[in-house]
Motif scaffolding. Structure first.
Motif, PDB file in Angstrom:
ATOM      1  N   TYR A 107      42.045  46.305  47.499  1.00 40.79           N
ATOM      2  CA  TYR A 107      42.066  45.037  46.769  1.00 40.79           C
ATOM      3  C   TYR A 107      43.250  44.994  45.809  1.00 40.79           C
ATOM      4  O   TYR A 107      43.966  43.989  45.725  1.00 40.79           O
ATOM      5  CB  TYR A 107      40.740  44.892  46.025  1.00 40.79           C
ATOM      6  CG  TYR A 107      40.638  43.702  45.103  1.00 40.79           C
ATOM      7  CD1 TYR A 107      40.220  42.465  45.575  1.00 40.79           C
ATOM      8  CD2 TYR A 107      40.920  43.832  43.736  1.00 40.79           C
ATOM      9  CE1 TYR A 107      40.099  41.378  44.722  1.00 40.79           C
ATOM     10  CE2 TYR A 107      40.799  42.752  42.879  1.00 40.79           C
ATOM     11  CZ  TYR A 107      40.394  41.531  43.371  1.00 40.79           C
ATOM     12  OH  TYR A 107      40.277  40.456  42.526  1.00 40.79           O
ATOM     13  N   ARG A 108      43.491  46.081  45.084  1.00 38.09           N
ATOM     14  CA  ARG A 108      44.618  46.135  44.152  1.00 38.09           C
ATOM     15  C   ARG A 108      45.954  46.025  44.883  1.00 38.09           C
ATOM     16  O   ARG A 108      46.919  45.458  44.356  1.00 38.09           O
ATOM     17  CB  ARG A 108      44.580  47.440  43.353  1.00 38.09           C
ATOM     18  CG  ARG A 108      43.546  47.469  42.247  1.00 38.09           C
ATOM     19  CD  ARG A 108      43.541  48.824  41.547  1.00 38.09           C
ATOM     20  NE  ARG A 108      44.825  49.128  40.934  1.00 38.09           N
ATOM     21  CZ  ARG A 108      45.190  48.743  39.705  1.00 38.09           C
ATOM     22  NH1 ARG A 108      44.342  48.027  38.967  1.00 38.09           N
ATOM     23  NH2 ARG A 108      46.354  49.074  39.202  1.00 38.09           N
TER      24      ARG A 108
ATOM     25  N   MET B 209      46.154  42.104  46.109  1.00 33.71           N
ATOM     26  CA  MET B 209      45.874  41.012  45.178  1.00 33.71           C
ATOM     27  C   MET B 209      46.995  40.872  44.153  1.00 33.71           C
ATOM     28  O   MET B 209      47.301  41.840  43.430  1.00 33.71           O
ATOM     29  CB  MET B 209      44.548  41.276  44.450  1.00 33.71           C
ATOM     30  CG  MET B 209      43.967  40.077  43.754  1.00 33.71           C
ATOM     31  SD  MET B 209      43.345  38.878  44.952  1.00 33.71           S
ATOM     32  CE  MET B 209      42.285  37.880  43.898  1.00 33.71           C
TER      33      MET B 209
ATOM     34  N   GLY C  34      48.854  40.178  40.702  1.00 34.23           N
ATOM     35  CA  GLY C  34      48.347  40.457  39.370  1.00 34.23           C
ATOM     36  C   GLY C  34      47.725  39.270  38.681  1.00 34.23           C
ATOM     37  O   GLY C  34      46.649  39.376  38.074  1.00 34.23           O
TER      38      GLY C  34
ATOM     39  N   ASP D 145      44.352  38.524  40.236  1.00 37.16           N
ATOM     40  CA  ASP D 145      43.387  39.554  39.845  1.00 37.16           C
ATOM     41  C   ASP D 145      42.848  39.262  38.453  1.00 37.16           C
ATOM     42  O   ASP D 145      41.636  39.308  38.212  1.00 37.16           O
ATOM     43  CB  ASP D 145      44.070  40.927  39.896  1.00 37.16           C
ATOM     44  CG  ASP D 145      43.127  42.051  39.533  1.00 37.16           C
ATOM     45  OD1 ASP D 145      41.903  41.861  39.612  1.00 37.16           O
ATOM     46  OD2 ASP D 145      43.615  43.141  39.162  1.00 37.16           O
ATOM     47  N   ARG D 146      43.749  38.940  37.518  1.00 38.81           N
ATOM     48  CA  ARG D 146      43.308  38.632  36.163  1.00 38.81           C
ATOM     49  C   ARG D 146      42.468  37.364  36.137  1.00 38.81           C
ATOM     50  O   ARG D 146      41.491  37.261  35.392  1.00 38.81           O
ATOM     51  CB  ARG D 146      44.542  38.481  35.264  1.00 38.81           C
ATOM     52  CG  ARG D 146      44.267  38.033  33.833  1.00 38.81           C
ATOM     53  CD  ARG D 146      43.171  38.814  33.163  1.00 38.81           C
ATOM     54  NE  ARG D 146      43.407  40.243  33.168  1.00 38.81           N
ATOM     55  CZ  ARG D 146      42.520  41.128  32.753  1.00 38.81           C
ATOM     56  NH1 ARG D 146      41.324  40.716  32.321  1.00 38.81           N
ATOM     57  NH2 ARG D 146      42.789  42.417  32.787  1.00 38.81           N
TER      58      ARG D 146
ATOM     59  N   VAL E  64      40.477  36.208  38.506  1.00 39.54           N
ATOM     60  CA  VAL E  64      39.136  36.514  39.017  1.00 39.54           C
ATOM     61  C   VAL E  64      38.320  37.230  37.941  1.00 39.54           C
ATOM     62  O   VAL E  64      37.139  36.919  37.713  1.00 39.54           O
ATOM     63  CB  VAL E  64      39.240  37.378  40.289  1.00 39.54           C
ATOM     64  CG1 VAL E  64      37.862  37.904  40.687  1.00 39.54           C
ATOM     65  CG2 VAL E  64      39.845  36.568  41.431  1.00 39.54           C
ATOM     66  N   THR E  65      38.950  38.194  37.263  1.00 38.09           N
ATOM     67  CA  THR E  65      38.264  38.911  36.190  1.00 38.09           C
ATOM     68  C   THR E  65      37.828  37.951  35.094  1.00 38.09           C
ATOM     69  O   THR E  65      36.689  38.015  34.609  1.00 38.09           O
ATOM     70  CB  THR E  65      39.172  39.997  35.598  1.00 38.09           C
ATOM     71  OG1 THR E  65      39.534  40.931  36.622  1.00 38.09           O
ATOM     72  CG2 THR E  65      38.467  40.755  34.483  1.00 38.09           C
TER      73      THR E  65
ATOM     74  N   ASP F 284      36.366  43.550  42.218  1.00 36.67           N
ATOM     75  CA  ASP F 284      37.335  43.261  41.167  1.00 36.67           C
ATOM     76  C   ASP F 284      37.128  44.160  39.957  1.00 36.67           C
ATOM     77  O   ASP F 284      38.093  44.696  39.390  1.00 36.67           O
ATOM     78  CB  ASP F 284      37.222  41.788  40.758  1.00 36.67           C
ATOM     79  CG  ASP F 284      38.130  41.440  39.599  1.00 36.67           C
ATOM     80  OD1 ASP F 284      39.356  41.349  39.815  1.00 36.67           O
ATOM     81  OD2 ASP F 284      37.616  41.269  38.475  1.00 36.67           O
TER      82      ASP F 284
ATOM     83  N   ALA G 227      38.182  47.685  40.795  1.00 36.58           N
ATOM     84  CA  ALA G 227      39.642  47.770  40.878  1.00 36.58           C
ATOM     85  C   ALA G 227      40.265  47.832  39.487  1.00 36.58           C
ATOM     86  O   ALA G 227      41.240  48.561  39.261  1.00 36.58           O
ATOM     87  CB  ALA G 227      40.191  46.580  41.651  1.00 36.58           C
ATOM     88  N   ASP G 228      39.711  47.098  38.530  1.00 37.75           N
ATOM     89  CA  ASP G 228      40.238  47.104  37.173  1.00 37.75           C
ATOM     90  C   ASP G 228      40.066  48.461  36.500  1.00 37.75           C
ATOM     91  O   ASP G 228      40.776  48.787  35.542  1.00 37.75           O
ATOM     92  CB  ASP G 228      39.536  46.038  36.327  1.00 37.75           C
ATOM     93  CG  ASP G 228      39.962  44.622  36.698  1.00 37.75           C
ATOM     94  OD1 ASP G 228      41.004  44.487  37.374  1.00 37.75           O
ATOM     95  OD2 ASP G 228      39.251  43.673  36.339  1.00 37.75           O
TER      96      ASP G 228
END
Length: 263
Positions: A77-78, A81, A83, A86-87, A89-90, A208, A211-212
């Protein structure tokens, strides 16, 4: 009907793995004051963690599942995805937790925290494109996490012994009861079996979050079980005591230097 039941079990396992991956080791561990719920940290390890032998077996089981399934998926995923996505979605999933924060702030009679949670949810939803942009933090309105485990601690419920639960990871009787109660406060918690799209969203949330946490793995050293236990106990005492400081008799000076930043 059987297919719906099976998918519900799969979702439960995935969401539990998220808790194992992110519930303790990757959260900021702050020193806090040994009052009320934090008193357990002053007791010998044998009293706080009386089931250590069993807990270590469960920890290895959870670690094996994470290493063979969740972590590889999170690494993929990282890799694919962007950046900013990704942020986003978080931020989206974090925005949904403001409902939990608001409800538990009310239960704890914390009027200011309830207003902050309501304000964050409103700002991020209306001005942050449904929560994908955390505009509330830009407005100097940081999150104040509250969950039902904290609510029980606020009203004097003892934490009970430290437990490492299969899939669910570090917990105790009070926090596990709180987790189950909070699940009822999440949006669409009652109709998860009605729409496959919601399963996809929950699975995305799990991946997600995991991954973080991957960058934080570099800060872990020594005995992983002890590190996670120390982090969990201090983090929970810190949250329940609203940031007052407490000393952790389990942690060495080196451990304190290795405490991880909150994502």
């Amino acid at each position: 009907m059987r297919d719906i039941f099976f998918r519900h079990r799969v979702f439960g396992a995935l969401f539990a793995l998220f808790l194992f991956a992110g519930g303790a080791a990757a959260q900021t561990v702050q020193p806090a004051d040994p009052e009320t719920a934090g008193q357990k940290l002053d007791e010998p390890a044998s009293e706080v963690d009386p089931y250590e032998d069993w807990n270590r077996k469960v920890y290895r089981f959870n670690e094996t599942i994470d290493n063979w399934f969740l972590r590889p998926v999170a690494k993929g995923y990282r890799a694919v995805m962007p950046g900013f996505a990704d942020r986003g979605v978080t931020n989206f999933f974090n925005n949904l937790t403001e409902i939990r924060n608001f409800a538990n702030s009310v239960f704890q009679l914390k009027g200011e925290s309830a207003v902050v949670a309501a304000g964050r949810f409103t700002y991020n939803t209306v001005f942050g494109l449904g929560g994908f942009i955390d505009v509330a933090t830009m407005f100097e309105l940081p999150e104040r996490p509250e969950d039902f485990g904290q609510t029980l601690g606020y009203w004097g419920v003892e934490s009970g012994p430290y437990l490492m639960l299969p899939f669910l990871g570090p917990s105790n009787p009070r926090d596990f009861s709180g987790f189950a109660s909070d699940m009822l406060l999440l949006p669409s918690a009652w109709d998860l079996a009605e729409s496959p799209d919601q399963y996809y969203a929950r699975a995305l949330q799990v991946v997600d979050k995991r991954a973080d946490l991957i960058p934080a793995e570099a800060f872990m050293s020594g005995d992983g079980y002890t590190f996670v236990r120390n982090a969990y106990l201090q983090r929970r005492a810190y949250l329940i005591n609203d940031g007052r400081t407490v000393d952790d008799p389990f942690a060495s000076e080196d451990d304190e230097d290795l405490m991880l930043e909150d994502f």
